[in-house]
Design an enzyme around this catalytic site. Structure first.
Site, PDB file in Angstrom:
ATOM      1  N   GLY A  50       0.843  -1.188   0.000  1.00 39.89           N
ATOM      2  CA  GLY A  50       0.000   0.000   0.000  1.00 39.89           C
ATOM      3  C   GLY A  50       0.874   1.233   0.000  1.00 39.89           C
ATOM      4  O   GLY A  50       2.077   1.152   0.288  1.00 39.89           O
ATOM      5  N   GLN A  68       2.949  10.049   1.907  1.00 41.20           N
ATOM      6  CA  GLN A  68       4.259   9.389   1.971  1.00 41.20           C
ATOM      7  C   GLN A  68       5.190   9.831   0.836  1.00 41.20           C
ATOM      8  O   GLN A  68       6.399   9.651   0.929  1.00 41.20           O
ATOM      9  CB  GLN A  68       4.109   7.860   1.924  1.00 41.20           C
ATOM     10  N   CYS A  70       5.799  -0.226   7.690  1.00 40.22           N
ATOM     11  CA  CYS A  70       5.471   0.983   6.939  1.00 40.22           C
ATOM     12  C   CYS A  70       6.710   1.447   6.195  1.00 40.22           C
ATOM     13  O   CYS A  70       7.802   1.482   6.765  1.00 40.22           O
ATOM     14  CB  CYS A  70       5.000   2.080   7.895  1.00 40.22           C
ATOM     15  N   LEU A  71       6.527   1.804   4.925  1.00 38.84           N
ATOM     16  CA  LEU A  71       7.662   2.275   4.115  1.00 38.84           C
ATOM     17  C   LEU A  71       8.245   3.564   4.678  1.00 38.84           C
ATOM     18  O   LEU A  71       9.405   3.866   4.417  1.00 38.84           O
ATOM     19  CB  LEU A  71       7.204   2.480   2.666  1.00 38.84           C
ATOM     20  N   HIS A 126      -4.550   1.238   7.530  1.00 41.91           N
ATOM     21  CA  HIS A 126      -3.203   1.810   7.649  1.00 41.91           C
ATOM     22  C   HIS A 126      -3.038   2.993   6.685  1.00 41.91           C
ATOM     23  O   HIS A 126      -2.521   4.045   7.068  1.00 41.91           O
ATOM     24  CB  HIS A 126      -2.185   0.690   7.365  1.00 41.91           C
ATOM     25  N   GLU A 127      -3.520   2.835   5.451  1.00 41.55           N
ATOM     26  CA  GLU A 127      -3.372   3.906   4.450  1.00 41.55           C
ATOM     27  C   GLU A 127      -4.264   5.095   4.783  1.00 41.55           C
ATOM     28  O   GLU A 127      -3.855   6.252   4.626  1.00 41.55           O
ATOM     29  CB  GLU A 127      -3.688   3.393   3.039  1.00 41.55           C
ATOM     30  N   HIS A 132      -2.749   7.281   7.290  1.00 36.81           N
ATOM     31  CA  HIS A 132      -1.742   8.204   6.736  1.00 36.81           C
ATOM     32  C   HIS A 132      -2.397   9.507   6.276  1.00 36.81           C
ATOM     33  O   HIS A 132      -1.794  10.579   6.389  1.00 36.81           O
ATOM     34  CB  HIS A 132      -1.036   7.583   5.527  1.00 36.81           C
TER      35      HIS A 132
HETATM   36  O1  GNR Z   1       4.151  -2.505   2.658  1.00 32.58           O
HETATM   37  C1  GNR Z   1       3.449  -2.381   3.659  1.00 32.58           C
HETATM   38  N1  GNR Z   1       3.144  -3.479   4.388  1.00 32.58           N
HETATM   39  C2  GNR Z   1       2.206  -3.479   5.404  1.00 32.58           C
HETATM   40  C3  GNR Z   1       2.165  -4.596   6.235  1.00 32.58           C
HETATM   41  C4  GNR Z   1       1.231  -4.666   7.241  1.00 32.58           C
HETATM   42  C5  GNR Z   1       0.322  -3.644   7.419  1.00 32.58           C
HETATM   43  C6  GNR Z   1       0.366  -2.532   6.608  1.00 32.58           C
HETATM   44  C7  GNR Z   1       1.294  -2.445   5.601  1.00 32.58           C
HETATM   45  S1  GNR Z   1       1.320  -1.053   4.561  1.00 32.58           S
HETATM   46  C8  GNR Z   1       2.995  -1.034   4.081  1.00 32.58           C
HETATM   47  C9  GNR Z   1       3.245   0.032   3.046  1.00 32.58           C
HETATM   48  C10 GNR Z   1       2.999   1.390   3.668  1.00 32.58           C
HETATM   49  O2  GNR Z   1       3.751   1.933   4.429  1.00 32.58           O
HETATM   50  N2  GNR Z   1       1.856   1.955   3.383  1.00 32.58           N
HETATM   51  O3  GNR Z   1       1.527   3.124   3.951  1.00 32.58           O
HETATM   52 NI    NI Z   2       2.589   3.176   5.845  1.00 38.44          NI
END
Ligand code: GNR
Ligand code: NI
Length: 170
Positions: free
Chosen positions: A46, A51, A94-95, A136-137, A140
């Protein structure tokens, strides 16, 4: 299409609230494609626009299985219109918080309303990893990182590790 640089915590843009898009026009659709390309280049499931430094309510997700074809979903102005009472832990990363992982407890299923890449209003029912990723997204877009769901102690431990790692590789 372009691979965009990803901001790392504690970048101030990651704490800001993103603005709704008026409509998914050609500009937004092209940006969604750049986000998909950036997500794949970073091996993410995601990516949210903040980001990559853009404070607009746009996310992309793809939780396809390893042996299955890619299945990117592009969402503008995503809104959670229903969440399950049932909650459970899932290990998140999270990236923007590179190489750090922790269990976060969230609703296990959600329904999301959004505009797709053709500006069509859609709804998506999600459970499992897709439900986690969408939440999660959308976090953000509200300036919230997965570490904000952890105890202050765990959050600070992770953020310190990220800063140390960033300084070592700068
Ligand atoms: O790549 C991602 N893996 C992930 C694993 C578990 C829960 C959420 C994520 S999202 C993350 C990519 C990211 O930072 N998206 O905002
Ligand atoms: Ni993230």
């Amino acid at each position: 299409m372009a691979v965009l640089p990803i901001l790392v915590a504690p970048h101030p843009v990651l704490k800001q609230k993103a603005k709704p898009v008026a409509a998914v026009d050609a500009r937004v659709a092209a940006f969604m494609n750049d986000m998909v390309e950036t997500m794949y280049a970073a091996n993410g499931i995601g990516l949210a626009a903040p980001q990559v430094g853009v404070l607009e309510r746009i996310i992309v997700v793809d939780v396809h299985e390893k042996d299955q074809p890619r299945n990117p979903i592009r969402l503008a102005n995503p809104e959670i219109i229903w969440s399950s009472e049932d909650k459970g832990p899932c290990e998140e990363g999270c990236l923007s918080v590179p190489e750090q992982y922790a269990d976060v407890i969230r609703p296990v299923a959600v329904r999301v309303r959004y505009l797709d890449e053709t500006n069509t209003r859609r709804e998506l029912d999600a459970d499992g990893m897709l439900a986690t990723c969408l939440q999660h997204e959308i976090d953000h877009l509200n300036g919230v990182l997965f570490v904000d769901h952890l105890s202050l102690l765990k959050r600070n431990m992770i953020l310190r590790k990220v800063q140390k790692q960033q300084k070592a590789s700068a």
